[in-house]
Design an enzyme around this catalytic site. Structure first.
Site, PDB file in Angstrom:
ATOM      1  NE  ARG A 179      15.824  11.945  13.899  1.00  0.00           N
ATOM      2  CZ  ARG A 179      16.148  12.511  15.052  1.00  0.00           C
ATOM      3  NH1 ARG A 179      16.048  11.813  16.172  1.00  0.00           N
ATOM      4  NH2 ARG A 179      16.559  13.753  15.110  1.00  0.00           N
ATOM      5  CG  ASP A 204      15.736  15.344  18.815  1.00  0.00           C
ATOM      6  OD1 ASP A 204      16.115  16.521  18.798  1.00  0.00           O
ATOM      7  OD2 ASP A 204      15.888  14.564  17.873  1.00  0.00           O
ATOM      8  CD  GLU A 231      -8.373  -8.902   6.189  1.00  0.00           C
ATOM      9  OE1 GLU A 231      -8.655  -8.698   7.380  1.00  0.00           O
ATOM     10  OE2 GLU A 231      -8.469  -8.025   5.306  1.00  0.00           O
ATOM     11  N   PRO A 236      -0.525  -4.713  13.154  1.00  0.00           N
ATOM     12  CG  PRO A 236      -2.577  -4.501  12.041  1.00  0.00           C
ATOM     13  CD  PRO A 236      -1.196  -5.051  11.898  1.00  0.00           C
TER      14      PRO A 236
HETATM   15 CL1  6GU Z   1       2.607  -2.160  11.793  1.00  0.00          CL
HETATM   16  N1  6GU Z   1       0.507  -2.452  10.232  1.00  0.00           N
HETATM   17  C1  6GU Z   1      -0.743  -2.155   9.839  1.00  0.00           C
HETATM   18  N2  6GU Z   1      -1.268  -2.812   8.794  1.00  0.00           N
HETATM   19  N3  6GU Z   1      -1.501  -1.242  10.443  1.00  0.00           N
HETATM   20  C2  6GU Z   1      -0.950  -0.599  11.480  1.00  0.00           C
HETATM   21  C3  6GU Z   1       0.344  -0.848  11.941  1.00  0.00           C
HETATM   22  C4  6GU Z   1       1.060  -1.805  11.275  1.00  0.00           C
HETATM   23  N4  6GU Z   1       0.605  -0.046  12.984  1.00  0.00           N
HETATM   24  C5  6GU Z   1      -0.507   0.679  13.149  1.00  0.00           C
HETATM   25  N5  6GU Z   1      -1.445   0.355  12.271  1.00  0.00           N
END
Ligand code: 6GU
Length: 232
Positions: free
Chosen positions: A155, A170, A117, A90
């Site tokens: 793709r 697309d 975590e 994230p």
């Molecule tokens: Cl790559 N991992 C996690 N745990 N949460 C996320 C993410 C990735 N991308 C958006 N939210």
């Protein structure tokens, strides 16, 4: 042949994804190689623990550097091309079509999926992966994000998508970043709703003009951000 290696604590999450549709046939036709690696195989204590409590305290568990780094090293060594290492996190750079195109120009991607975590920061320092997030929302781990990345990259590979043209137009492929136009098929009437007459009259010039107008209108009302810098 393009190769994905996926490092995860939950390889079974990928089973259905890899055994259906385009991916299934691309793998069967040996146009794509996907190898899953259960990171638990690199645990180094008798309880097979890959994670441990964070130094300094706090909730959750952290993936151990002394398990993850040897795991990535071993996977890299499985092919002459050591590949591009991507960490699904994230905290990563936001994934988009442009990044998918960049990744599709590689020959091997190694996808490192986190849970809990996250990883001990020394994993990032030692391996210098490209950290990628799929958007601003919370997931339990990187597995679903890895599938999103794999599907969008796969793709774009000419050898995978049989029809060399069908992905070129697309919504988000290069040079065309607008939404798609509306589509209808039979029946012409359903519960009082009828298909726009213009699509039935066989005048292709008119239809094309109508569709272009529809694309602009829909993009303007739903995703005006996509029109920044587009000549309208
Ligand atoms: Cl790559 N991992 C996690 N745990 N949460 C996320 C993410 C990735 N991308 C958006 N939210």
């Amino acid at each position: 042949m393009f190769r994905f290696d996926v490092l995860t604590l939950f390889p079974a999450i990928f089973d259905g994804f890899l055994s259906e549709s385009i991916l299934k046939s691309a793998i069967a036709l040996e146009k794509l190689h996907v190898q899953l690696h259960d990171m638990r195989g690199w645990a180094n204590d008798k309880h097979s623990r890959m994670d441990d409590r964070p130094f300094g305290g706090g909730p959750g568990m952290v993936l151990k550097v002394d398990c993850v780094v040897p795991c990535v090293d071993a996977v890299r060594a499985m092919d002459a091309n050591s590949g591009k290492l991507i960490m699904l996190s994230p905290q990563g750079r936001k994934f988009d079509q442009k990044l998918a195109e960049q990744f599709a120009s590689e020959e091997r991607l190694i996808l490192l999926c986190g849970r809990y975590e996250g990883f001990d920061e020394r994993v990032v320092e030692l391996l210098e992966p490209e950290e990628v997030s799929i958007g601003d929302y919370v997931l339990n781990g990187g597995e679903v994000a890895a599938m999103v990345l794999m599907e969008s990259v796969m793709r774009l590979l000419p050898e995978v998508l049989g029809d060399g043209d069908s992905n070129r137009f697309d919504s988000f492929s290069s040079g065309n970043r607008l939404l798609d136009c509306v589509q209808y098929t039979r029946p012409r009437e359903f519960r009082g709703l009828i298909v726009p007459e213009i699509l039935l009259n066989g005048n292709h010039a008119e239809i094309t003009r109508w569709r272009m107008e529809n694309i602009l209108q829909r993009t303007k009302s739903r995703r005006p951000d996509l029109l920044d810098g587009v000549d309208q």
